[in-house]
Each structure stands twice: as structure tokens, then as C-alpha cells.
Design an enzyme around this catalytic site. Structure first.
Site, mmCIF file in Angstrom:
data_model
loop_
_atom_site.group_PDB
_atom_site.id
_atom_site.type_symbol
_atom_site.label_atom_id
_atom_site.label_comp_id
_atom_site.label_asym_id
_atom_site.label_seq_id
_atom_site.Cartn_x
_atom_site.Cartn_y
_atom_site.Cartn_z
ATOM 1 N N LYS A 78 -70.787 -41.609 82.920
ATOM 2 C CA LYS A 78 -69.814 -40.524 82.966
ATOM 3 C C LYS A 78 -68.375 -40.975 83.151
ATOM 4 O O LYS A 78 -68.081 -41.927 83.863
ATOM 5 C CB LYS A 78 -70.141 -39.578 84.126
ATOM 6 C CG LYS A 78 -71.379 -38.768 83.883
ATOM 7 C CD LYS A 78 -71.105 -37.562 83.022
ATOM 8 C CE LYS A 78 -70.648 -36.407 83.894
ATOM 9 N NZ LYS A 78 -70.488 -35.183 83.106
ATOM 10 N N GLU A 102 -58.695 -31.280 84.980
ATOM 11 C CA GLU A 102 -59.337 -30.124 85.627
ATOM 12 C C GLU A 102 -58.525 -29.638 86.825
ATOM 13 O O GLU A 102 -58.388 -28.439 87.063
ATOM 14 C CB GLU A 102 -60.756 -30.494 86.074
ATOM 15 C CG GLU A 102 -61.699 -30.782 84.923
ATOM 16 C CD GLU A 102 -63.006 -31.390 85.415
ATOM 17 O OE1 GLU A 102 -64.022 -30.681 85.402
ATOM 18 O OE2 GLU A 102 -63.008 -32.568 85.819
ATOM 19 N N SER A 108 -69.065 -40.810 87.851
ATOM 20 C CA SER A 108 -70.068 -40.075 88.616
ATOM 21 C C SER A 108 -70.834 -41.068 89.467
ATOM 22 O O SER A 108 -71.100 -42.190 89.039
ATOM 23 C CB SER A 108 -71.025 -39.368 87.659
ATOM 24 O OG SER A 108 -72.247 -39.095 88.319
ATOM 25 N N HIS A 147 -59.887 -18.144 68.362
ATOM 26 C CA HIS A 147 -61.182 -17.845 69.012
ATOM 27 C C HIS A 147 -61.990 -19.116 69.285
ATOM 28 O O HIS A 147 -63.216 -19.071 69.361
ATOM 29 C CB HIS A 147 -62.039 -16.884 68.173
ATOM 30 C CG HIS A 147 -61.296 -15.715 67.623
ATOM 31 N ND1 HIS A 147 -61.225 -14.497 68.264
ATOM 32 C CD2 HIS A 147 -60.552 -15.579 66.501
ATOM 33 C CE1 HIS A 147 -60.484 -13.657 67.553
ATOM 34 N NE2 HIS A 147 -60.052 -14.292 66.481
#
Ligand code: ARG
Length: 463
Positions: free
Chosen positions: A288, A295, A282, A161
């Protein structure tokens, strides 16, 4: 409005060429040109067989086979002009062959149809993909194994979980993915074995009256045997569906690894650091470093699954034998194969390059009362409690630690005795994550000793 004369390949009964919209919906050359090499290989084998069986003159077969090589080299060097009016790769190749060798080109299509031709080409293409994917998954697995080896005994939290459950070893977690990818390879090789039957010679759907030798073409094209039923041979695309299904499962495995790496690379986890080579920055936030490659691997699985659903939906309910609907099969399979190939390559790079923060893993392994099960097991083993009672006692100890905002290890013996009298120093040993993982020596368990055995086994299997 039609602005052309009828198609030179089949236009005998036509007075007019196709409407522009008809041409647009009917053409597949933009997609199936990728089959060119396979189409030419199939045609060369077919021509050789026709001559061997005395169906066409040897001199014509020679001209055809030579001419097809010329067409192939034109395509490979980018000198070939693909024509939409000629619909697909089969007619583009044949038409060019006719320009090069003249009249003998017209004999190539004897005892053959585009129906068995495309089924043959496409099977060969999918077969090549399966072979390439097998190699790619093997490299990815070797990358995972080498990461597993370096951290066979690093402790980290295991999750259920996405909540801390029990300590596990990093090596064990990496090898979980090796198991998944090995089953993916198994599915690809099963699919390959089943699909490796040659449709060529089924002709349009009923076979042919010419004395062809299907064994000869099947052998020449690397198939195990000719397909047994001409109707089935031109109708089914189950080999493509099976490829897509196996590809979907594999891409789902990749997406789960990608997702874990995305989570683990956050400031909240800091388990891994993606290399610069597989990250982006970024344009506004200078600090960043985004895990874009992971992804996109995650996203590609959506694309592969979409292609799978798409082709299943196209095939569902189609009457036998060939319907033009089936022309839509290639776009889906090409896209899925490209997406999966890229996703595997990216994942391999991510895994090879990433930094792993063993200290963070170890610190996290001790959080979340991860060794509560070990405490319950200790009560069973050392004090003879039934497991359910031990579970209750441990639950109360966790509640006590929670109220004191500390870990189980930080409770004093006196604190513990207030919950359960019969506890001694020995309990602290099992509260250490390292001790916890070392004790899990059951077959398939997370103990470093087990993980090292598995690493040896995988190295032998994949070696
Ligand atoms: N381009 C077609 C396809 O990919 C080739 C087969 C055409 N056959 C036919 N009967 N129209 O499906």
C-alpha cells in the site's frame, strides 16, 4: 467557591474572586496569547499617541513603550508566565508591564477599552494571515502552472458526472484550478481592503472625552483610516466572517483537487503517482501507498467550514455592542487559518512532487466514446445535418459499437454506413482524442495552443 481575591484590573467593586468554573469559562488566555505581538504593537502606538496629545507625560509613554518591548521579548523567548486569573492577553501584558515599570503602566489604558483593543489586535492578526495566504496561494498556483506547462498537450478524459465526457488537455485541467485560486486571492484582497480600518479609540463603545488622535494610531498600525462609528467598531466581526467565508471557499477548491488526486492515484486510474514524501504505507498491507496528505487536505475543508458556521452562529442575533460571546471568535479563526495554511502547503508539495502518467492519461482519453461529440459535429459540418439529427445518428453509432464491444474508431466504414449512408474515411480523423482537443480552439477551450497562451498570461500575472 472562589479562592482568589478580586481581579486587579477591574475588581474595585468586587468583594470576592471568581468561582473556579467562572474562571474556566471566562478565560481566553490559552487561545488569545497568539495575539501578543499585535497587542503590544497596538499598545505602543496608543501610548505614543497619548503622549503626543498631552494626555499622558512623555516620560510615562517612554517607560510604557520600553517596558512593552521587554514583555514582548519575554513572550517570544518563552520566559513569560501566562496567568488564567488575568483572563486574556490584554490583561496579562498590562499586568506584567506594571511589574516591570510600576506606576506609569496604569496610564496605558487611558482612553481605551479592551473592546477596541481586541478589535484592533484581531484585525491586525487577520490582516497578516491574509497576506501570508496570498503568498501561499501564489506558490501553489505557480506549481500548478509548471505542471500545466509540462503537459499542455497531454490528452486525458474530461469528466462530467465522473463519467468520461470529452477529451481535454492535462494543462487545461491544471489551469482550471489556477483560475479558482486566483479568485480566492481576489477574495482575500477584497476582504483585506474592507477590514483595514482601525477600531482603536472607539473605547468601550461610545468614543472618549480625551483629545485622542485616531488618525495617528491608525497610521502607525498600518490601517487605511480609523473606523467611522465607535459602536460599529467594537461590535462587528464581519472581517472575521469574511475571512472565514473566503477561507471556506478556498478550502472547498482545495478539497476538489485533493479528491481528484485521490481518485487519480488509484490502481483503477493510475493517472498520477503520489511521491513517497506525501504518502504513507499500511502496517499490514505491504503493497500500500496511501494518499494521506491529499485526504487530509480534503478533510481540512470540513474543519474550515465548521469554524465558519460556528462563528456565524455565535454572531447571529447578538445585540450591539460587545458581548462576551464574541470572545469565542478567535479560536475559530485561528483554527481555520492554521488548517488552510497547512492544506495549501501540503497541496503545493503534492502537486510539485507527484508523478503524472501521460501514457495512462492518453489511453484513458480514448475510452468511453469520448469523441462522440466530435463525430456529431463532423456530421453537422461536413454533411449539413441539424445538430439534433447528428446527435441521434451518433447515438446509434455508439449503440452499435457498444454491441460490438469496441470503440467508435474500431467500427468499419461499412458498419457506419449501415447506420448512416453518407460517411467516409474523413470521419476517422475526428475520432482521435488528439484531433478532438486540437480542434477546441474557442476562447477558454482546451486546445494546446490556447493552454499555452493561458500559461503565458498566468506567468505574467503571477510573475
Ligand atoms: N478577551 C476579550 C475578548 O476576546 C477581550 C474583550 C473583553 N471586553 C469586555 N468587555 N469584557 O473578547
Amino acid at each position: 467557591m472562589s479562592n482568589d481575591s478580586p481581579n486587579e484590573m477591574w475588581g474595585g467593586r468586587f468583594a470576592e474572586g471568581p468561582d473556579a468554573v467562572m474562571r474556566a469559562i471566562n478565560t481566553s488566555i490559552g487561545v488569545d496569547r497568539r495575539l501578543a505581538g499585535h497587542d503590544i504593537r497596538g499598545s505602543r502606538a496608543h501610548a505614543a499617541m497619548l503622549a503626543a496629545r498631552g494626555i499622558i507625560p512623555h516620560s510615562d509613554a517612554r517607560a510604557i513603550r520600553e517596558g512593552l518591548l521587554t514583555v514582548l521579548s519575554e513572550i517570544e523567548s518563552g520566559d513569560f508566565t501566562f496567568s488564567e486569573a488575568l483572563e486574556d492577553i490584554h490583561m496579562n501584558v498590562e499586568s506584567r508591564l506594571k511589574e516591570i515599570i510600576g506606576e506609569p503602566a496604569g496610564r496605558l489604558h487611558t482612553a481605551r477599552s479592551r473592546n477596541d483593543q481586541v478589535a484592533t489586535d484581531f484585525r491586525m492578526w487577520v490582516r497578516d494571515q491574509l497576506d501570508a495566504l496570498d503568498g501561499a496561494l501564489k506558490s501553489l498556483s505557480l506549481a500548478l502552472i509548471s505542471r500545466a506547462e509540462a503537459g499542455a498537450d497531454w490528452v486525458m478524459p474530461g469528466f462530467t458526472h465522473l463519467q468520461v465526457a470529452q477529451p481535454v488537455t492535462w494543462g487545461h485541467h491544471m489551469l482550471a484550478y489556477v483560475e479558482m485560486f486566483a479568485r480566492d486571492m481576489g477574495r482575500f484582497s477584497d476582504a483585506r481592503r474592507r477590514m483595514n480600518e482601525c477600531p482603536l479609540g472607539a473605547a468601550a463603545l461610545a468614543g472618549t472625552s480625551f483629545p485622542i488622535d485616531r488618525e495617528m494610531t491608525a497610521r502607525a498600525l498600518g490601517f487605511d483610516r480609523p473606523s467611522a462609528n465607535s459602536i460599529d467598531a467594537v461590535s462587528d466581526r464581519d472581517f472575521a466572517l469574511e475571512f472565514l467565508s473566503a477561507a471556506s471557499i478556498c478550502s472547498v477548491h482545495l478539497s476538489r483537487l485533493a479528491e481528484e488526486l485521490v481518485i487519480w492515484s488509484t490502481a483503477q486510474f493510475r493517472f498520477v503517482e503520489m511521491s513517497d514524501r506525501f504518502s504513507t504505507g499500511s502496517s499490514i498491507m505491504p503493497q500500500k501507498k496511501n494518499p494521506d496528505a491529499a485526504e487530509l487536505v480534503r478533510a481540512k475543508s470540513g474543519r474550515v467550514l465548521g469554524a465558519t458556521v460556528s462563528l456565524f452562529t455565535v454572531m447571529k442575533g447578538l445585540p450591539l455592542t460587545y458581548s462576551k460571546d464574541m470572545q469565542e471568535d478567535k479560536q475559530q479563526v485561528f483554527d481555520a487559518a492554521d488548517s488552510l495554511t497547512l492544506a495549501i502547503a501540503a497541496m503545493e508539495g503534492i502537486v510539485r512532487d507527484m508523478g503524472v502518467n501521460a501514457a495512462e492519461l492518453e489511453a484513458a482519453a480514448a475510452t468511453g466514446y469520448s469523441t462522440a461529440t466530435d463525430l456529431a459535429d463532423w456530421l453537422v459540418r461536413e454533411r449539413g445535418l441539424p445538430f439534433r439529427d447528428a446527435h441521434r445518428v451518433t447515438g446509434a453509432l455508439v449503440a452499435l459499437a457498444e454491441s460490438k464491444r469496441c470503440g467508435l474508431r474500431d467500427l468499419s466504414l461499412g458498419d457506419m454506413a449501415s447506420v448512416y449512408a453518407d460517411i467516409d474515411e474523413g470521419v476517422f480523423d475526428v475520432l482521435e482524442p488528439r484531433m478532438s482537443v486540437a480542434s477546441r480552439t474557442s476562447l477558454g477551450g482546451t486546445a494546446p495552443a490556447r493552454v499555452r497562451e493561458e500559461i503565458m498570461r498566468w506567468k505574467e500575472v503571477l510573475g
